[in-house]
Motif scaffolding. Structure first.
Motif, PDB file in Angstrom:
ATOM      1  N   ILE A  25       0.830  -1.213   0.000  1.00  0.00           N
ATOM      2  CA  ILE A  25       0.000   0.000   0.000  1.00  0.00           C
ATOM      3  C   ILE A  25       0.868   1.268   0.000  1.00  0.00           C
ATOM      4  O   ILE A  25       0.485   2.294  -0.550  1.00  0.00           O
ATOM      5  CB  ILE A  25      -0.998  -0.022   1.195  1.00  0.00           C
ATOM      6  N   GLU A  28       1.492   2.294  -3.499  1.00  0.00           N
ATOM      7  CA  GLU A  28       0.289   2.852  -4.144  1.00  0.00           C
ATOM      8  C   GLU A  28       0.025   4.276  -3.664  1.00  0.00           C
ATOM      9  O   GLU A  28      -0.322   5.154  -4.451  1.00  0.00           O
ATOM     10  CB  GLU A  28      -0.939   1.959  -3.864  1.00  0.00           C
ATOM     11  N   ILE A  29       0.196   4.484  -2.361  1.00  0.00           N
ATOM     12  CA  ILE A  29      -0.098   5.817  -1.818  1.00  0.00           C
ATOM     13  C   ILE A  29       0.956   6.827  -2.269  1.00  0.00           C
ATOM     14  O   ILE A  29       0.644   7.981  -2.547  1.00  0.00           O
ATOM     15  CB  ILE A  29      -0.286   5.736  -0.285  1.00  0.00           C
ATOM     16  N   LYS A  30       2.177   6.349  -2.395  1.00  0.00           N
ATOM     17  CA  LYS A  30       3.258   7.233  -2.879  1.00  0.00           C
ATOM     18  C   LYS A  30       2.911   7.814  -4.259  1.00  0.00           C
ATOM     19  O   LYS A  30       3.290   8.944  -4.582  1.00  0.00           O
ATOM     20  CB  LYS A  30       4.565   6.423  -2.963  1.00  0.00           C
ATOM     21  N   TYR A  33       0.187  10.693  -3.393  1.00  0.00           N
ATOM     22  CA  TYR A  33       0.315  11.616  -2.261  1.00  0.00           C
ATOM     23  C   TYR A  33       1.794  11.920  -2.035  1.00  0.00           C
ATOM     24  O   TYR A  33       2.591  10.989  -1.842  1.00  0.00           O
ATOM     25  CB  TYR A  33      -0.327  10.965  -1.020  1.00  0.00           C
ATOM     26  N   ILE A  38       0.801  10.886   7.566  1.00  0.00           N
ATOM     27  CA  ILE A  38      -0.429  10.103   7.346  1.00  0.00           C
ATOM     28  C   ILE A  38      -0.977   9.661   8.696  1.00  0.00           C
ATOM     29  O   ILE A  38      -0.270   9.019   9.488  1.00  0.00           O
ATOM     30  CB  ILE A  38      -0.173   8.846   6.481  1.00  0.00           C
ATOM     31  N   LEU A  58       3.913   1.584   4.854  1.00  0.00           N
ATOM     32  CA  LEU A  58       3.988   3.048   4.715  1.00  0.00           C
ATOM     33  C   LEU A  58       5.347   3.578   5.158  1.00  0.00           C
ATOM     34  O   LEU A  58       5.923   4.475   4.527  1.00  0.00           O
ATOM     35  CB  LEU A  58       2.865   3.709   5.529  1.00  0.00           C
ATOM     36  N   LEU A  99      -2.704  13.648   5.012  1.00  0.00           N
ATOM     37  CA  LEU A  99      -3.632  12.589   4.574  1.00  0.00           C
ATOM     38  C   LEU A  99      -4.135  11.773   5.760  1.00  0.00           C
ATOM     39  O   LEU A  99      -3.366  11.451   6.679  1.00  0.00           O
ATOM     40  CB  LEU A  99      -2.892  11.656   3.596  1.00  0.00           C
ATOM     41  N   ILE A 101      -6.154   8.092   6.558  1.00  0.00           N
ATOM     42  CA  ILE A 101      -6.623   6.825   5.992  1.00  0.00           C
ATOM     43  C   ILE A 101      -7.658   6.244   6.945  1.00  0.00           C
ATOM     44  O   ILE A 101      -7.394   6.106   8.140  1.00  0.00           O
ATOM     45  CB  ILE A 101      -5.464   5.808   5.813  1.00  0.00           C
ATOM     46  N   ILE A 126      -8.321   8.651   2.410  1.00  0.00           N
ATOM     47  CA  ILE A 126      -8.348   7.442   1.579  1.00  0.00           C
ATOM     48  C   ILE A 126      -9.095   6.377   2.351  1.00  0.00           C
ATOM     49  O   ILE A 126      -8.974   6.298   3.579  1.00  0.00           O
ATOM     50  CB  ILE A 126      -6.893   6.997   1.277  1.00  0.00           C
ATOM     51  N   LYS A 162      -9.992  10.314  -1.719  1.00  0.00           N
ATOM     52  CA  LYS A 162      -9.101  10.544  -2.870  1.00  0.00           C
ATOM     53  C   LYS A 162      -8.893   9.237  -3.638  1.00  0.00           C
ATOM     54  O   LYS A 162      -8.538   9.244  -4.813  1.00  0.00           O
ATOM     55  CB  LYS A 162      -7.730  11.088  -2.412  1.00  0.00           C
TER      56      LYS A 162
END
Ligand code: GLY
Length: 353
Positions: A25, A28-30, A33, A38, A58, A99, A101, A126, A162
């Motif tokens: 994940i 993907e978040i990189k 964002y 976070i 993360l 951000l 989550i 997210i 997002k």
């Protein structure tokens, strides 16, 4: 990886569906964002099972991560818990450029989304839904809310995430009762829009067989929801079709004070019951209610209406916040895969009880 793009004028976003997604994940978040901070809002159960996975992924990407953990269960959708979440977010010195989550089932999604929608007038968020119900329904479409003593979801808003990242592998640890809870809503999508999905669900001899195709099933459900949300973001028309089975379902849940039936269990009964009635009136194709009954049995869901005093039942329906005024909207089937909204006089609901 399956991807669904939700085309909304102000808030376009994508849903990504892939088994094992949680383990990467961070990557993907990189991609979407670029700041560091976070805050993850989750509950104790999800933290115990997957807290380390999400934090490790993360941190590997150098994010500065803060975990905010609430008690599992509906009682956490409260003003008290919300206040604690706000306090922890502020202690983390979160800003509008950071951000949040929401990592959990429907409760965490609604609570975390509402905190994100309101703190500092809105912080990007997210959704990473962990229950089947959240993966196919509540994480998509931007509804965020908390409860009041007077009723569920009475304080809320439409605040879109997002992105939504769905990892069906997380369902392996979902309690069987809550898997069934989600299956009721999967069946609902088949009933309202997709007879092919309905037929597909009939063919699985076991949960294991269904799980082999779960990514595609989630994709189909989210695609149906996407269409409804794109056409009717604020739930004033087409999106109401998603409430098939919910009028009676909400009444059942409420009558038993949300203790005896899960949401999906109550909706299952509501779908069968209203279709049985609309079939008897001649609105719905003969045999449809029987098809619903058979599929509910297949998935271990009850179809029989519980013992309830009818006038109390009507009162419960009357309290439903979506049904104010002299008229109310109910969702009926023409046949499996085809649904429509019928506006009725409030008293006419007795025909469907
Ligand atoms: N769960 C129904 C909706 O999001 O509109």
């Amino acid at each position: 990886m399956y991807e669904i793009d939700i085309h909304l004028l102000e808030n376009p976003y994508s849903i990504f569906i892939k088994k094992g997604l949680l383990n990467h994940i961070g990557d993907e978040i990189k991609k979407i964002y670029s700041n560091e901070k976070i805050a993850i809002i989750t509950d104790k159960n999800v933290e115990n099972l997957y807290g380390k996975n999400i934090i490790d992924s993360l941190k590997e990407k150098d994010f500065d991560v803060k975990l905010i953990v609430v008690e599992p269960g509906e009682q956490s959708k409260s003003i008290d818990t919300l206040k604690k979440v706000y306090e922890e977010l502020l202690a983390f010195e979160i800003t509008r450029g950071d951000l949040i989550i929401a990592f959990g089932g429907g409760v965490v999604g609604d609570l975390g989304g509402f905190a994100a929608a309101t703190l500092l007038r809105g912080i990007p968020f997210i959704q990473i839904p962990t229950s089947l119900l959240a993966q196919i329904d509540s994480s998509v479409g931007g509804k965020v809310a908390i409860n009041l003593d007077q009723g569920k979801n009475l304080v809320g808003n439409f605040y879109h995430p997002k992105a939504v990242f769905i990892d069906p592998d997380l369902l392996k640890t979902l309690h069987p009762r809550f898997f069934k809870d989600g299956m009721a809503e999967v069946i609902k999508y088949g009933c309202i829009k997709d007879s092919g999905l309905f037929e597909q669900l009939k063919k699985y001899p076991s949960k294991e067989a269904l799980m082999k195709e779960i990514e595609q099933i989630i994709y189909k459900c989210c695609s149906i929801k996407k269409e409804a949300v794109e056409k009717d973001e604020k739930d004033l028309g087409e999106r109401m079709l998603l409430n098939f089975g919910h009028t009676l379902g909400h009444a059942i849940e409420q009558y038993y004070q949300y203790k005896k039936y899960t949401h999906g269990e109550a909706v299952a009964i509501g779908m069968y019951h209203i279709t049985q009635k609309s079939e008897a009136i001649g609105i719905t194709k003969q045999g449809s209610s029987n098809l619903i009954k058979e599929i509910l049995i297949q998935y271990g869901l009850s179809y029989s209406f519980p013992e309830m005093n009818k006038s109390e039942n009507i009162e419960a329906i009357g309290l439903d916040k979506k049904n104010k005024g002299t008229h109310m909207n109910i969702v009926l089937l023409e046949e499996i895969g085809k649904s429509f909204i019928k506006k009725i006089q409030r008293e006419e609901i007795t025909q469907y009880l």
